[in-house]
Design an enzyme around this catalytic site. Structure first.
Site, PDB file in Angstrom:
ATOM      1  N   PHE A 208     -50.815  -1.068 -40.558  1.00  0.00           N
ATOM      2  CA  PHE A 208     -51.423  -2.394 -40.608  1.00  0.00           C
ATOM      3  C   PHE A 208     -52.361  -2.504 -39.417  1.00  0.00           C
ATOM      4  O   PHE A 208     -51.925  -2.610 -38.268  1.00  0.00           O
ATOM      5  CB  PHE A 208     -50.394  -3.519 -40.559  1.00  0.00           C
ATOM      6  CG  PHE A 208     -51.055  -4.872 -40.668  1.00  0.00           C
ATOM      7  CD1 PHE A 208     -51.413  -5.385 -41.904  1.00  0.00           C
ATOM      8  CD2 PHE A 208     -51.379  -5.600 -39.538  1.00  0.00           C
ATOM      9  CE1 PHE A 208     -52.061  -6.605 -42.014  1.00  0.00           C
ATOM     10  CE2 PHE A 208     -52.027  -6.827 -39.629  1.00  0.00           C
ATOM     11  CZ  PHE A 208     -52.362  -7.327 -40.867  1.00  0.00           C
TER      12      PHE A 208
ATOM     13  N   ASP B  74     -53.812   2.212 -31.794  1.00  0.00           N
ATOM     14  CA  ASP B  74     -53.847   0.766 -32.039  1.00  0.00           C
ATOM     15  C   ASP B  74     -52.611   0.158 -31.385  1.00  0.00           C
ATOM     16  O   ASP B  74     -51.521   0.180 -31.938  1.00  0.00           O
ATOM     17  CB  ASP B  74     -53.863   0.496 -33.541  1.00  0.00           C
ATOM     18  CG  ASP B  74     -53.878  -0.997 -33.870  1.00  0.00           C
ATOM     19  OD1 ASP B  74     -53.611  -1.818 -32.967  1.00  0.00           O
ATOM     20  OD2 ASP B  74     -54.127  -1.339 -35.039  1.00  0.00           O
TER      21      ASP B  74
ATOM     22  N   LYS C 266     -54.251  -9.455 -29.273  1.00  0.00           N
ATOM     23  CA  LYS C 266     -53.087 -10.340 -29.234  1.00  0.00           C
ATOM     24  C   LYS C 266     -52.722 -10.782 -27.817  1.00  0.00           C
ATOM     25  O   LYS C 266     -53.289 -11.718 -27.293  1.00  0.00           O
ATOM     26  CB  LYS C 266     -51.916  -9.703 -29.972  1.00  0.00           C
ATOM     27  CG  LYS C 266     -52.188  -9.545 -31.472  1.00  0.00           C
ATOM     28  CD  LYS C 266     -50.935  -9.292 -32.254  1.00  0.00           C
ATOM     29  CE  LYS C 266     -51.232  -9.039 -33.734  1.00  0.00           C
ATOM     30  NZ  LYS C 266     -51.795 -10.178 -34.446  1.00  0.00           N
TER      31      LYS C 266
END
Length: 406
Positions: A145, A230, A259
């Site tokens: 994801f 990532d 984030k």
């Protein structure tokens, strides 16, 4: 679904009527929050064990971050990259130093940063590695994801995220996550990068087998391919280290961050790499109006200052060990908890489907004052803010025990 009376019911109904249905949130309407706790419009308090998918690593309304934002709001919030501003250089220098790298390309959201990484890898492949134009390929892992843009969903294996959004962007090779041999076999002469999550979050907090990341690093180094990590969810303290790659002593060629970099205050993301790799860009080839804006840089600089002490990483490691001991006891008791995975203050918990779906388990926890999020099937994810107290965490785990006891 639990009953949602009064103001909650009205707010949920209005959101359903006027908001696009691209999310299916739990029927709680948050009005305020502080630390690890949120309060809804009815005045009910909830322990937040999701932390905005790691965007709130430092808790809600962290005083240092709010003060940094307020101070910057009184000065300047946006210049665009048409001009320099006085927070940009320090942000880039300090983030590069934290990563042990040289150069930063700031964006806003995680998906933008992943898109930037894909573009960077391709351009590096053409300009530096010598791959023929239009032939670059990137190896990715099943269960990934990385975001929801059309290019990113093109290499997703989640049909819910992918179906109906074609035609898909070519140039990606998908291999099983955790299978180093399959990954090495997929690397060909036109491969420019391997893009991986060191821990797969959306897939259920999957930790790869020991030695996997080190093997990926060795393959990519040997084959002149960029290793792109990532760390949007796994990075910046979540797993008990600054970066999840550190658990295997691995340094990738490129970090993709987001984030927690914005402290849950503003969206901040970045690609961090060497001057050689990010040096492939020339003015006008890539950009973002809001990327690296003064407000974002001010908040991110405070995040970086907090991370430099190692305090949050150490606390996540210590309390994370306690979390996994408690969850491991649940999984080892022969009850409804089938399996537990994770690292640091991050866990995926598989529940016996006979007890309920992940959504149903999340709703039962909500009724008891604990907020988590389900993922595929009967799996729930726990990702408490890194400022949660042991007492509050234990209170939340006690509620989980009640739910899984039936």
């Amino acid at each position: 679904m639990p009953t949602v009376p009064g103001r909650t019911e009205a707010a949920v109904a209005s959101a359903e009527a006027h908001g696009a249905h691209n999310y299916h949130p739990l029927p709680v309407v948050v009005a305020s929050a502080e630390g690890a706790w949120m309060t809804d419009v009815e005045g009910r308090r909830y322990l937040d064990l999701l932390a905005g998918y790691s965007a709130l690593n430092f808790g809600h309304r962290n005083r240092r971050l709010i003060d940094a934002a307020k101070a910057q709001l009184d000065r300047v919030t946006l210049t665009s990259r048409a001009f320099h501003h006085d927070r940009f250089a320090a942000f880039c220098e300090q983030l590069a130093a934290l990563c042990g790298m040289e150069t930063v390309l700031p964006m806003n959201t995680g998906a933008e940063a992943v898109e930037t990484a894909v573009k960077t890898a391709r351009k590096w492949g053409y300009q530096v590695k010598g791959v023929p134009e239009g032939r670059a390929r990137i190896v990715v892992a099943a269960g990934n994801f990385h975001g929801r843009t059309t290019t990113i969903v093109s290499f997703s294996t989640d049909e819910e995220a992918r179906a109906g959004f074609g035609p898909y962007t070519p140039g990606f090779d998908v291999v099983p996550y955790g299978d180093a041999a399959a990954l090495e076999a997929a690397v060909g002469e036109h491969t420019v990068a391997v893009l991986l999550e060191p821990v797969q979050g959306e897939a259920g907090v999957l930790v790869p087998p020991p030695g996997y990341l080190a093997a990926v690093r060795e393959v990519t180094r040997k084959r002149n391919v960029l290793f792109v990590a990532d760390e949007i969810q796994s990075g910046l303290g979540r797993t008990g280290r600054t970066f999840a790659c550190e658990h295997e002593g691995v340094v990738p060629d490129m970090y993709v961050l987001g984030k927690a970099l914005g402290g849950g205050v503003v969206p901040v993301s970045a690609v961090v790499s060497s001057a050689e790799v990010l040096g492939v860009y020339r003015p006008g080839e890539h950009g973002s109006t809001f990327g690296g804006n003064p407000l974002a840089c001010a908040v991110a600089l405070e995040v970086l200052a907090m991370l430099r002490t190692g305090e949050f990483q150490g606390y996540a490691a210590e309390l994370g060990a306690h979390l996994h001991r408690e969850l491991g006891a649940l999984a080892g008791g022969g009850g409804a908890v089938r399996a537990v995975r994770g690292r640091g203050l991050w866990a995926g918990v598989d529940i016996d489907p006979a007890l309920g779906t992940g959504r149903e388990i999340s709703e039962r926890l909500m009724e008891r004052g604990v907020l988590v999020k389900d993922t595929h099937g009967s799996t729930i994810r726990l990702a408490p803010p890194l400022v949660i107290s042991k007492e509050d965490l234990d209170w939340g785990l006690a509620r989980l025990r009640e739910v899984v006891a039936g």
